[in-house]
Motif scaffolding. Structure first.
Motif, PDB file in Angstrom:
ATOM      1  N   UNK A   1       0.810  -1.219   0.000  1.00 57.43           N
ATOM      2  CA  UNK A   1       0.000   0.000   0.000  1.00 57.43           C
ATOM      3  C   UNK A   1       0.836   1.258   0.000  1.00 57.43           C
ATOM      4  N   UNK A   2       0.150   2.393  -0.224  1.00 59.29           N
ATOM      5  CA  UNK A   2       0.826   3.701  -0.218  1.00 59.29           C
ATOM      6  C   UNK A   2       0.530   4.482   1.063  1.00 59.29           C
ATOM      7  N   UNK A   3      -0.281   3.902   1.963  1.00 63.81           N
ATOM      8  CA  UNK A   3      -0.650   4.581   3.203  1.00 63.81           C
ATOM      9  C   UNK A   3       0.056   3.871   4.361  1.00 63.81           C
ATOM     10  N   UNK A   4       1.064   4.567   4.925  1.00 64.53           N
ATOM     11  CA  UNK A   4       1.917   3.956   5.956  1.00 64.53           C
ATOM     12  C   UNK A   4       1.115   3.583   7.193  1.00 64.53           C
ATOM     13  N   UNK A   5       0.008   4.291   7.410  1.00 68.47           N
ATOM     14  CA  UNK A   5      -0.776   4.063   8.620  1.00 68.47           C
ATOM     15  C   UNK A   5      -1.827   2.973   8.395  1.00 68.47           C
ATOM     16  N   UNK A   6      -2.702   3.228   7.438  1.00 66.25           N
ATOM     17  CA  UNK A   6      -3.874   2.385   7.261  1.00 66.25           C
ATOM     18  C   UNK A   6      -3.520   1.048   6.591  1.00 66.25           C
ATOM     19  N   UNK A   7      -2.679   1.102   5.554  1.00 64.76           N
ATOM     20  CA  UNK A   7      -2.298  -0.118   4.829  1.00 64.76           C
ATOM     21  C   UNK A   7      -1.231  -0.909   5.581  1.00 64.76           C
ATOM     22  N   UNK A   8      -0.124  -0.222   5.873  1.00 67.68           N
ATOM     23  CA  UNK A   8       1.085  -0.922   6.324  1.00 67.68           C
ATOM     24  C   UNK A   8       1.024  -1.220   7.828  1.00 67.68           C
ATOM     25  N   UNK A   9       0.929  -0.172   8.646  1.00 71.47           N
ATOM     26  CA  UNK A   9       0.860  -0.406  10.093  1.00 71.47           C
ATOM     27  C   UNK A   9      -0.381  -1.228  10.411  1.00 71.47           C
ATOM     28  N   UNK A  10      -1.473  -0.949   9.695  1.00 67.96           N
ATOM     29  CA  UNK A  10      -2.724  -1.680   9.909  1.00 67.96           C
ATOM     30  C   UNK A  10      -2.561  -3.172   9.665  1.00 67.96           C
ATOM     31  N   UNK A  11      -1.946  -3.530   8.539  1.00 71.96           N
ATOM     32  CA  UNK A  11      -1.763  -4.945   8.199  1.00 71.96           C
ATOM     33  C   UNK A  11      -0.850  -5.637   9.211  1.00 71.96           C
ATOM     34  N   UNK A  12       0.221  -4.941   9.606  1.00 68.77           N
ATOM     35  CA  UNK A  12       1.155  -5.556  10.550  1.00 68.77           C
ATOM     36  C   UNK A  12       0.487  -5.758  11.913  1.00 68.77           C
ATOM     37  N   UNK A  13      -0.348  -4.785  12.309  1.00 72.02           N
ATOM     38  CA  UNK A  13      -1.080  -4.946  13.570  1.00 72.02           C
ATOM     39  C   UNK A  13      -2.103  -6.078  13.471  1.00 72.02           C
ATOM     40  N   UNK A  14      -2.597  -6.329  12.266  1.00 78.27           N
ATOM     41  CA  UNK A  14      -3.569  -7.421  12.075  1.00 78.27           C
ATOM     42  C   UNK A  14      -2.872  -8.776  12.028  1.00 78.27           C
ATOM     43  N   UNK A  15      -1.550  -8.799  12.135  1.00 77.10           N
ATOM     44  CA  UNK A  15      -0.842 -10.067  12.232  1.00 77.10           C
ATOM     45  C   UNK A  15      -0.035 -10.461  11.008  1.00 77.10           C
ATOM     46  N   UNK A  16      -0.154  -9.688   9.901  1.00 74.93           N
ATOM     47  CA  UNK A  16       0.685 -10.007   8.744  1.00 74.93           C
ATOM     48  C   UNK A  16       2.149  -9.785   9.132  1.00 74.93           C
ATOM     49  N   UNK A  17       3.041 -10.612   8.567  1.00 73.18           N
ATOM     50  CA  UNK A  17       4.441 -10.426   8.921  1.00 73.18           C
ATOM     51  C   UNK A  17       5.172  -9.567   7.898  1.00 73.18           C
ATOM     52  N   UNK A  18       4.530  -9.338   6.748  1.00 74.63           N
ATOM     53  CA  UNK A  18       5.163  -8.522   5.712  1.00 74.63           C
ATOM     54  C   UNK A  18       4.207  -7.448   5.209  1.00 74.63           C
TER      55      UNK A  18
END
Lengths: 257, 257
Positions: free
Chosen positions: A199-216
């Motif tokens: 994603x292009x959104x560091x908060x919603x896409x990236x931090x969000x996915x990592x907080x949801x448990x994705x490792x990458x």
């Protein structure tokens, strides 16, 4: 090792009226490699059907089954809670809710309403909230890249405004809601530990996915990306890529064999 | 022992187009007792001059010197910082800023703009903020009692919206800013330990005044007051009163002799 891919749309695959350079081919390469893809978007200015039709028109390989929208998540929520919506959404999205239930409970549904964010409409939503309605936010993004190439206010501003005055916290249905990421992953039978988000959104896409448990989670330097965004939110991206083609290269290098 | 009185206006002295029962006489009794009064309002839909003229028309004893408005505080801020304003305020208030400076610095000034809170105007303010403008909020109240007797969204909602998306915190000029309370107290040569604040807003009037160092703050059960408001914010009121006449009784019982 990657077994499934989540891709953001606006700012990663397309921008305004055009597909970003190399994006169609990058999606094709991922498909060719046998990697399942889900497109997870917070765009709420079009119905799911219109979005698929528009993107296939631009040459992108995408099916309705591959697309996850907050509108769809809201329909599910309303049906489950037997609630009828008060919509503060883009006029294009209203038909997505045409056949939602007429249950006794009420829910205020806020999306990217654009010019519909008038004082009058905001106050109507506020009064429903203090009268007891549930509060659903299709998304809570702060900004988006507008057609003139500048950042503009996204729905999150107006969601926050209503939270502040009503004292009620919104249930966020799109990214970064863990439920949203999990629904997309479940539909392709992929665990979060085997998936990557781009994603292009560091908060919603990236931090969000990592907080949801994705490792990458890969942050691309297209769309709304601004210099140093990778340092602005925690957790920070596990990889950076110039654009979707470069992210696809990374994914293909890390795919499960 | 009380030597000076700060009074909120809307919801305490007047509501909509009429003075609240006994309010004119209560103010008269305080004046008669020789207690200096300052009216500290977050109302930003009228200029200071219009407000004085309207209230005297309703029979209230009030002079320009006794009235403190956030608009006035904003003019002072702009002059001190040599900044020109981008106004997102009620059309009535624009003339309050007619002769403000045309300095090189920019400041977004947000008041209760009412119907001027369109998406377009909000986005214009947002873009000025991310381009470097300072951010002044005339007030940050959550709600106000509207003419139809129901709560409506106040300016604080829209201030919070802009803070969320711009990442900039607003400088709040009206209540509960300690500077605002202090300016009003200084003008009547009264220390915070000798003053009492009377208001209907448990957060902005009462908790705000106590945080600014006043030792007494009375919450009245008129205006926007709702059941149990006295327990909703810290610090909680040091006294409760049914209305301004009852608050005046309390003050006269506690005045310095």
């Amino acid at each position: 090792m990657i077994r499934g891919v989540l891709l953001d749309l606006a700012g990663v695959v397309y921008e305004g009226d055009h597909v970003l350079p190399g994006a169609v081919e990058a999606v094709h390469r991922l498909h060719e490699a046998g990697l399942p893809i889900r497109f997870v978007t917070n765009t709420t200015t079009k119905t799911k059907k219109e979005l698929v039709s528009r993107l296939t028109g631009l040459g992108l390989e995408i099916t309705g089954e591959e697309l996850f929208t907050p509108g769809q998540a809201a329909r599910t929520w309303l049906a489950k809670h037997d609630a009828s919506p008060l919509l503060l959404v883009h006029p294009n999205l209203e038909k997505e809710f045409a056949d939602t239930c007429d249950g006794p409970a009420r829910a205020v549904v806020v999306g990217d309403a654009g010019r519909e964010f008038s004082y009058e409409n905001m106050n109507r939503a506020f009064r429903e909230l203090i009268d007891g309605a549930a509060f659903l936010a299709l998304a809570k993004n702060r900004t988006f890249m507008d057609d003139d190439g500048k950042l503009s206010l996204d729905a999150g501003a107006f969601v926050t405004a209503l939270e502040y005055s009503s004292g009620k916290e919104a249930i966020v249905l799109g990214k970064p809601s863990p439920d949203f990421f999990e629904a997309a992953l479940a539909s392709m039978d992929c665990g979060p530990e085997d998936a990557v988000m781009v994603g292009d959104d560091a908060e919603s896409d990236v931090a969000g996915a990592l907080k949801a448990g994705l490792t990458q989670a890969i942050l691309v330097r297209t769309g709304k990306y601004r210099d140093r965004d990778e340092h602005r939110f925690e957790p920070s991206p596990t990889a950076m890529a110039e654009d979707l083609p470069a992210a696809a290269d990374w994914i293909l290098d890390h795919r499960a064999v």
